[in-house]
Design an enzyme around this catalytic site. Structure first.
Site, PDB file in Angstrom:
ATOM      1  N   HIS A 267      -4.053  -5.775  -2.950  1.00 30.64           N
ATOM      2  CA  HIS A 267      -2.595  -6.487  -3.487  1.00 30.64           C
ATOM      3  C   HIS A 267      -2.856  -5.073  -4.537  1.00 30.64           C
ATOM      4  O   HIS A 267      -2.068  -4.423  -3.671  1.00 30.64           O
ATOM      5  CB  HIS A 267      -3.145  -7.526  -4.178  1.00 30.64           C
ATOM      6  CG  HIS A 267      -2.086  -8.285  -4.588  1.00 30.64           C
ATOM      7  ND1 HIS A 267      -0.845  -8.074  -4.573  1.00 30.64           N
ATOM      8  CD2 HIS A 267      -2.186  -9.653  -5.407  1.00 30.64           C
ATOM      9  CE1 HIS A 267      -0.238  -8.917  -5.104  1.00 30.64           C
ATOM     10  NE2 HIS A 267      -0.381 -10.105  -5.612  1.00 30.64           N
ATOM     11  N   HIS A 306       1.537  -4.542   5.806  1.00 31.96           N
ATOM     12  CA  HIS A 306       2.228  -6.387   5.044  1.00 31.96           C
ATOM     13  C   HIS A 306       1.916  -7.298   5.298  1.00 31.96           C
ATOM     14  O   HIS A 306       2.091  -7.518   6.861  1.00 31.96           O
ATOM     15  CB  HIS A 306       3.724  -5.848   4.344  1.00 31.96           C
ATOM     16  CG  HIS A 306       3.517  -6.509   2.916  1.00 31.96           C
ATOM     17  ND1 HIS A 306       4.027  -8.193   2.697  1.00 31.96           N
ATOM     18  CD2 HIS A 306       3.268  -6.344   1.173  1.00 31.96           C
ATOM     19  CE1 HIS A 306       4.007  -8.641   1.751  1.00 31.96           C
ATOM     20  NE2 HIS A 306       3.697  -8.040   0.690  1.00 31.96           N
ATOM     21  N   ASP A 362       3.682   0.074  -2.263  1.00 25.49           N
ATOM     22  CA  ASP A 362       2.244   1.293  -3.361  1.00 25.49           C
ATOM     23  C   ASP A 362       2.156   2.705  -2.958  1.00 25.49           C
ATOM     24  O   ASP A 362       1.311   2.918  -2.986  1.00 25.49           O
ATOM     25  CB  ASP A 362       0.909   0.254  -3.055  1.00 25.49           C
ATOM     26  CG  ASP A 362       0.987  -1.385  -3.792  1.00 25.49           C
ATOM     27  OD1 ASP A 362       1.945  -0.918  -4.891  1.00 25.49           O
ATOM     28  OD2 ASP A 362       0.227  -2.036  -3.818  1.00 25.49           O
TER      29      ASP A 362
HETATM   30  N1  CMC Z   1      -4.707   0.329   7.812  1.00 29.44           N
HETATM   31  C1  CMC Z   1      -5.106  -0.004   9.013  1.00 29.44           C
HETATM   32  N2  CMC Z   1      -5.318  -0.552   9.677  1.00 29.44           N
HETATM   33  C2  CMC Z   1      -3.980  -1.440   9.114  1.00 29.44           C
HETATM   34  C3  CMC Z   1      -3.789  -1.804   7.907  1.00 29.44           C
HETATM   35  C4  CMC Z   1      -4.404  -0.365   7.187  1.00 29.44           C
HETATM   36  N3  CMC Z   1      -3.406  -0.806   5.767  1.00 29.44           N
HETATM   37  N4  CMC Z   1      -3.220  -3.064   7.441  1.00 29.44           N
HETATM   38  C5  CMC Z   1      -3.469  -3.484   8.518  1.00 29.44           C
HETATM   39  N5  CMC Z   1      -4.251  -3.481   9.619  1.00 29.44           N
HETATM   40  C6  CMC Z   1      -4.445  -3.233  10.895  1.00 29.44           C
HETATM   41  C7  CMC Z   1      -6.047  -4.610  10.656  1.00 29.44           C
HETATM   42  O1  CMC Z   1      -6.877  -4.222  10.681  1.00 29.44           O
HETATM   43  C8  CMC Z   1      -5.781  -5.951  12.010  1.00 29.44           C
HETATM   44  O2  CMC Z   1      -5.736  -4.630  13.611  1.00 29.44           O
HETATM   45  P1  CMC Z   1      -6.574  -5.627  14.540  1.00 29.44           P
HETATM   46  O3  CMC Z   1      -5.294  -7.059  14.584  1.00 29.44           O
HETATM   47  O4  CMC Z   1      -6.970  -5.065  14.942  1.00 29.44           O
HETATM   48  O5  CMC Z   1      -7.208  -6.513  14.007  1.00 29.44           O
HETATM   49  C9  CMC Z   1      -3.891  -6.021  12.220  1.00 29.44           C
HETATM   50  O6  CMC Z   1      -3.699  -4.599  11.005  1.00 29.44           O
HETATM   51  C10 CMC Z   1      -3.758  -7.113  11.045  1.00 29.44           C
HETATM   52  O7  CMC Z   1      -4.021  -6.666   9.720  1.00 29.44           O
HETATM   53  P2  CMC Z   1      -4.354  -8.202   8.851  1.00 29.44           P
HETATM   54  O8  CMC Z   1      -5.688  -7.550   8.186  1.00 29.44           O
HETATM   55  O9  CMC Z   1      -4.724  -9.247   9.200  1.00 29.44           O
HETATM   56  O10 CMC Z   1      -2.977  -8.347   8.115  1.00 29.44           O
HETATM   57  P3  CMC Z   1      -3.093  -9.291   6.676  1.00 29.44           P
HETATM   58  O11 CMC Z   1      -1.425  -9.756   6.739  1.00 29.44           O
HETATM   59  O12 CMC Z   1      -4.240  -9.729   6.661  1.00 29.44           O
HETATM   60  O13 CMC Z   1      -2.864  -7.947   5.365  1.00 29.44           O
HETATM   61  C11 CMC Z   1      -2.834  -6.870   3.714  1.00 29.44           C
HETATM   62  C12 CMC Z   1      -2.373  -7.369   4.867  1.00 29.44           C
HETATM   63  C13 CMC Z   1      -1.904  -5.846   2.918  1.00 29.44           C
HETATM   64  C14 CMC Z   1      -3.745  -7.029   2.916  1.00 29.44           C
HETATM   65  C15 CMC Z   1      -3.243  -5.018   5.141  1.00 29.44           C
HETATM   66  O14 CMC Z   1      -2.512  -4.892   5.511  1.00 29.44           O
HETATM   67  C16 CMC Z   1      -3.702  -4.092   4.626  1.00 29.44           C
HETATM   68  O15 CMC Z   1      -5.011  -4.088   4.055  1.00 29.44           O
HETATM   69  N6  CMC Z   1      -3.303  -2.967   3.991  1.00 29.44           N
HETATM   70  C17 CMC Z   1      -3.663  -1.735   2.862  1.00 29.44           C
HETATM   71  C18 CMC Z   1      -3.340  -2.708   1.280  1.00 29.44           C
HETATM   72  C19 CMC Z   1      -2.375  -2.323   0.892  1.00 29.44           C
HETATM   73  O16 CMC Z   1      -1.476  -1.428   1.083  1.00 29.44           O
HETATM   74  N7  CMC Z   1      -2.228  -3.645  -0.182  1.00 29.44           N
HETATM   75  C20 CMC Z   1      -0.709  -3.750  -1.303  1.00 29.44           C
HETATM   76  C21 CMC Z   1       0.515  -4.650  -0.544  1.00 29.44           C
HETATM   77  S1  CMC Z   1       2.103  -4.487  -0.602  1.00 29.44           S
HETATM   78  C22 CMC Z   1       1.625  -4.707  -2.415  1.00 29.44           C
HETATM   79  C23 CMC Z   1       1.773  -6.431  -2.627  1.00 29.44           C
HETATM   80  O17 CMC Z   1       2.068  -6.518  -2.790  1.00 29.44           O
HETATM   81  O18 CMC Z   1       0.635  -6.635  -3.691  1.00 29.44           O
END
Ligand code: CMC
Length: 428
Positions: A267, A306, A362
């Site tokens: 986050h 996201h 970010d």
């Molecule tokens: N790098 C590589 N793979 C990713 C990433 C990433 N940053 N984000 C998602 N994925 C992949 C994930 O492994 C999954 O792949 P698969 O379907 O093969 O298992 C797919 O994309 C869907 O991901 P998810 O984890 O189910 O997506 P989510 O909606 O639960 O997570 C997130 C959203 C923001 C937590 C995630 O994209 C992430 O961890 N990003 C990196 C951390 C980040 O930049 N966070 C800041 C968010 S914006 C500021 C805020 O509002 O906090």
């Protein structure tokens, strides 16, 4: 005509008509679907709340597919270009842009509340010299609850407004003290002649000069970043704020919990994680190997992806422009090249394209903060300052909402059935 969803329960053959309003069915309407009087009724299972609306809100609108973000109906691009953080905070909190008199009054009120109680200084002195500023920030915000016991009267509108003023005014002071503490410099008292961000920069960076005046470009850039971070509807930290607030805890305690949720690298801690990632990659040459590791599941590309945006985060676009203005003053951040190359490759690569992973807010913000002289561990704190406005607006909205009750999700129990206690001597 009322829209309905018809459900046939093939256990009993019964049909149910559930009303659809605002594209949702009420989860409680599912309870009537039972096999008999002893049956609890159907629930929904939604870990991580991926498809559950927990409230009705009129604060922030996001269209994740189109990359749209509106505060109270106003596009983020217009606010970033023409508004200030304090004006945007007013809009988020009270629903409309202020008149000149309202804005002046609001600015004066916030300015009057920037000082911290001297005991807070003493409290902060107790942290280790190398304590993470976000840890200091969230625990100090929580400690304010002991200084303002009136805040417990959360159903009194005037008292709520006073806490809102106090919190928005004091979080920059707490953040600045946390920073000064971590580098062993004396705390700087607020200067009420300065703007919100001008004063914050003063409390951070003033040395022996009689009056600190921040570079206007950097001051404005920080204001824009604060506008972009002010609210983002029901994210992890906002849900924490609402969840804690739903027990009628005072807003300082609730906000400490929200800040704790923000601290995590998935986050608000992501901006810090991005900088650490760029440093680890080290050079543009290291980018392809890093991308391959991410694709193999060995880590994430921080600052990408996201839960809601499945296209370019509109805040990231504005931040990229702001970065150019900042770098003209500070000189370019050498990590920018690595970030641009990561973005270039990721936007073409099937892994990221098929998962609709784009840069989020970010990805570039940390590069600006670093160029402005902030240490990396201050980044989540810089997110928490403006988000305080959003957390408070959402908390206030929740307390006014007759549909809301104490947050209390259900569970699906998967543990053992009832069994008798086994004395220690009889356990194998
Ligand atoms: N790098 C590589 N793979 C990713 C990433 C990433 N940053 N984000 C998602 N994925 C992949 C994930 O492994 C999954 O792949 P698969 O379907 O093969 O298992 C797919 O994309 C869907 O991901 P998810 O984890 O189910 O997506 P989510 O909606 O639960 O997570 C997130 C959203 C923001 C937590 C995630 O994209 C992430 O961890 N990003 C990196 C951390 C980040 O930049 N966070 C800041 C968010 S914006 C500021 C805020 O509002 O906090």
């Amino acid at each position: 005509m009322t829209q309905t969803l018809t459900i046939t329960d093939n256990r009993t053959g019964k049909q149910y008509e559930l009303p659809i309003a605002d594209g949702t069915i009420k989860a409680m309407d599912l309870r009537q679907i039972k096999t008999g009087p002893d049956d609890f009724g159907v629930m929904t299972y939604d870990p991580a709340f991926q498809n559950t609306a927990s409230c009705r809100s009129s604060i922030t609108f996001i269209d994740g597919d189109k990359g749209v973000l509106l505060y109270r109906g106003y596009p983020i691009e217009q606010l970033a270009e023409r508004s200030t953080f304090l004006e945007t905070a007013y809009l988020i909190l009270f629903g409309e842009l202020p008149s000149r008199a309202e804005l002046d009054g609001w600015t004066r009120d916030i300015t009057m509340h920037t000082m911290l109680h001297e005991n807070i200084k003493k409290l902060m002195d107790g942290y280790q010299y190398d304590a993470h500023p976000m840890g200091i920030f969230l625990s100090t915000v929580g400690a304010l609850s002991t200084i303002y016991p009136d805040a417990k009267q959360v159903h009194d509108e005037d008292i709520r407004r006073l806490q809102i003023l106090r919190l928005i005014a004091k979080v920059p002071s707490i953040a600045a003290y946390a920073y000064r503490h971590s580098i062993g410099r004396p705390y700087i008292y607020p200067d009420n002649d300065l703007s919100f961000t001008g004063n914050f920069l003063n409390m951070l960076f003033k040395m022996t000069e009689l009056k600190y005046e921040a570079n206007p470009v950097l001051q404005r850039a920080l204001d824009v970043l604060f506008i972009l971070h002010a609210d983002h509807e029901q994210n992890c930290s906002t849900s924490a704020m609402r969840g804690i607030g739903s027990s009628n805890a005072d807003p300082y305690s609730a906000l400490a919990g929200a800040a704790a949720a923000l601290y995590g690298p998935l986050h608000g801690g992501a901006n810090e994680a991005v900088l650490r990632m760029l440093n680890t990659i080290g050079s543009v040459k290291g980018v392809p190997a890093f991308i391959e590791k991410v694709k193999k599941g060995e880590g994430r590309l921080m600052g990408f992806g996201h839960r809601v945006y499945k296209s370019y985060d509109p805040r990231a676009r504005i931040i990229k422009q702001t970065a150019d203005q900042v770098f003209e003053v500070t000189g370019q951040n050498p990590l920018l090249e690595i970030a641009l190359e990561l973005e270039r490759i990721a936007l073409e690569d099937e892994y990221f394209v098929s998962r609709r992973l784009y840069p989020n807010v970010d990805f570039y913000s940390g590069l600006i903060y670093q160029a402005m002289g902030f240490p990396v561990d201050m980044f989540p704190v810089l997110f928490a300052i403006p988000r305080t406005a959003g957390w408070l607006a959402q908390w206030d909205e929740m307390l006014r909402d007759a549909d809301q009750k104490i947050a209390r999700p259900r569970q699906i129990y998967i543990g053992p059935d009832a069994r008798d206690y086994v004395p220690l001597s009889k356990r194998s």
